[in-house]
Design a protein around this motif. Structure first.
Motif, PDB file in Angstrom:
ATOM      1  N   GLY A  73       0.823  -1.198   0.000  1.00 54.89           N
ATOM      2  CA  GLY A  73       0.000   0.000   0.000  1.00 54.89           C
ATOM      3  C   GLY A  73       0.862   1.255   0.000  1.00 54.89           C
ATOM      4  O   GLY A  73       1.985   1.251   0.499  1.00 54.89           O
ATOM      5  N   TYR A 102      -5.327   6.550  -0.970  1.00 50.70           N
ATOM      6  CA  TYR A 102      -4.468   5.433  -0.600  1.00 50.70           C
ATOM      7  C   TYR A 102      -4.706   4.308  -1.595  1.00 50.70           C
ATOM      8  O   TYR A 102      -5.859   4.016  -1.949  1.00 50.70           O
ATOM      9  CB  TYR A 102      -4.803   4.966   0.824  1.00 50.70           C
ATOM     10  CG  TYR A 102      -3.782   4.032   1.413  1.00 50.70           C
ATOM     11  CD1 TYR A 102      -2.652   4.536   2.043  1.00 50.70           C
ATOM     12  CD2 TYR A 102      -3.947   2.666   1.334  1.00 50.70           C
ATOM     13  CE1 TYR A 102      -1.703   3.679   2.581  1.00 50.70           C
ATOM     14  CE2 TYR A 102      -3.003   1.801   1.872  1.00 50.70           C
ATOM     15  CZ  TYR A 102      -1.885   2.322   2.497  1.00 50.70           C
ATOM     16  OH  TYR A 102      -0.945   1.476   3.030  1.00 50.70           O
ATOM     17  N   LEU A 104      -3.305   0.329  -3.226  1.00 55.08           N
ATOM     18  CA  LEU A 104      -2.525  -0.896  -3.137  1.00 55.08           C
ATOM     19  C   LEU A 104      -1.980  -1.159  -4.534  1.00 55.08           C
ATOM     20  O   LEU A 104      -2.722  -1.070  -5.513  1.00 55.08           O
ATOM     21  CB  LEU A 104      -3.443  -2.027  -2.709  1.00 55.08           C
ATOM     22  CG  LEU A 104      -2.820  -3.235  -2.069  1.00 55.08           C
ATOM     23  CD1 LEU A 104      -2.081  -2.844  -0.803  1.00 55.08           C
ATOM     24  CD2 LEU A 104      -3.882  -4.252  -1.746  1.00 55.08           C
ATOM     25  N   CYS A 123      -8.083   2.269  -2.270  1.00 62.20           N
ATOM     26  CA  CYS A 123      -8.947   2.135  -1.101  1.00 62.20           C
ATOM     27  C   CYS A 123      -9.863   3.343  -1.150  1.00 62.20           C
ATOM     28  O   CYS A 123      -9.386   4.482  -1.154  1.00 62.20           O
ATOM     29  CB  CYS A 123      -8.134   2.173   0.193  1.00 62.20           C
ATOM     30  SG  CYS A 123      -7.023   0.782   0.397  1.00 62.20           S
ATOM     31  N   GLU A 138      -6.790  -1.702   3.498  1.00 61.47           N
ATOM     32  CA  GLU A 138      -5.793  -2.318   2.635  1.00 61.47           C
ATOM     33  C   GLU A 138      -6.092  -3.814   2.453  1.00 61.47           C
ATOM     34  O   GLU A 138      -5.903  -4.356   1.368  1.00 61.47           O
ATOM     35  CB  GLU A 138      -4.406  -2.108   3.240  1.00 61.47           C
ATOM     36  CG  GLU A 138      -3.274  -2.501   2.324  1.00 61.47           C
ATOM     37  CD  GLU A 138      -1.908  -2.108   2.849  1.00 61.47           C
ATOM     38  OE1 GLU A 138      -0.970  -2.898   2.630  1.00 61.47           O
ATOM     39  OE2 GLU A 138      -1.764  -1.040   3.468  1.00 61.47           O
ATOM     40  N   CYS A 142      -6.801  -5.584  -1.018  1.00 58.35           N
ATOM     41  CA  CYS A 142      -5.954  -6.698  -1.435  1.00 58.35           C
ATOM     42  C   CYS A 142      -6.794  -7.843  -2.004  1.00 58.35           C
ATOM     43  O   CYS A 142      -6.430  -8.436  -3.017  1.00 58.35           O
ATOM     44  CB  CYS A 142      -5.111  -7.188  -0.269  1.00 58.35           C
ATOM     45  SG  CYS A 142      -3.924  -8.461  -0.741  1.00 58.35           S
TER      46      CYS A 142
END
Length: 170
Positions: A73, A102, A104, A123, A138, A142
């Protein structure tokens, strides 16, 4: 500590792209990025990675007959005031909060130090969500990213590497 010098970079670069003699100036790259639709950029990256895999150009990146994909991340931006309803929020003390972008990222990595990012999962909160309800995380991102990765490369032998956040469950 290893240092990536220009000669070392070119040596590794030419292992994958032997026909490339020069790379574009960053002004040229900037002009292209200003004109391209951001949504198409990921499609271009994944199509390029697929083409390189099919052609066998990335065989130098194999580790025990698997491609190593690092997932991590990264905070892309942060602002003191809300700037998008989907942005994640963070409290600072009693009366202060900030909004942040944010994401990943999945990157193809090699023992030689080559890192080729190609897939991003942001995110983000639902647009109608209240500011400090349960936010996207996160770990949730994922799961979405791995689903997309498997859909794009269903038969590719991969080894996923990640940081200490992930050994918490499935």
């Amino acid at each position: 500590m290893r240092e990536l010098t220009r000669p070392t970079f070119w040596e590794h670069f030419r292992e994958i792209f032997p026909e490339v003699e020069t790379i574009p100036h960053m002004d040229t790259v900037q002009r292209i990025l200003e004109r391209i639709n951001p949504g198409e950029l990921e499609e271009v990256m994944t199509a390029t990675v697929k083409r390189l895999l099919r052609s066998g150009r990335l065989k130098a990146l194999l580790v025990e007959k698997q491609y190593v994909i690092a997932i991590d991340g990264t905070q892309k931006a942060s602002r003191g005031q809300p700037w998008a309803s989907e942005a994640l929020h963070r409290r600072h003390g009693e009366n202060q909060a900030s909004s942040m972008a944010y994401a990943l990222e999945a990157s193809l990595v090699s023992p030689q130090g080559v890192v080729l990012p190609f897939l991003t999962e942001f995110c983000e909160n639902a647009a109608e969500q209240q500011e400090f309800e349960k936010q996207d995380s996160e770990l949730k991102a994922c799961k979405r990213l791995l689903t997309r990765l498997r859909k794009m490369f269903p038969k590719l032998r991969i080894l996923v590497v990640a940081d200490g956040l992930y050994p918490t469950g499935r």
